[in-house]
Design a protein around this motif. Sequence first.
Motif, short mmCIF file in Angstrom:
data_model
loop_
_atom_site.label_atom_id
_atom_site.label_comp_id
_atom_site.label_asym_id
_atom_site.label_seq_id
_atom_site.Cartn_x
_atom_site.Cartn_y
_atom_site.Cartn_z
N VAL A 221 0.84 -1.19 0.00
CA VAL A 221 0.00 0.00 0.00
C VAL A 221 0.88 1.24 0.00
N ASN B 112 -10.96 7.26 -1.93
CA ASN B 112 -9.92 6.81 -1.00
C ASN B 112 -8.86 7.88 -0.78
N SER C 56 -5.47 3.30 -1.11
CA SER C 56 -6.26 2.24 -1.72
C SER C 56 -7.51 1.99 -0.89
#
Length: 115
Positions: free
Chosen positions: A2, A76, A25
């Motif tokens: 991530v 996000n 994400s």
Amino acid sequence: QVQLVESGGGLVQPGGSLRLSCASSRSIFSGSAMGWYRQAPGKEREWVATATSSGTITYADSVKGRFTISRDNAENTVYLQMNSLKPEDTAVYYCNAKNAFRNNWGKGTLVTVSS
């Protein structure tokens, strides 16, 4: 894997405004508290603001009333709207995503408040 990617930093005069963005994400964002931290030259990193996944928002006293943190859950992304900027706000601003299992950081974006 991530990655948190900050953007929006730059040079601004005292009293001016900037808006920082942090893209994440869906998997990490939807279950995480999203926060902003900053590190001024020669200083330790300090907490600025947090927006939890349930919508609870908190600020450091030094920025309360001037900064606004918000979340765009569809994208996000977390934002930090910074108004009435002061020279002491000059710092590298870091995005943070934290839950019970992970604590991730972006690489930072530089904000310089100067005449």
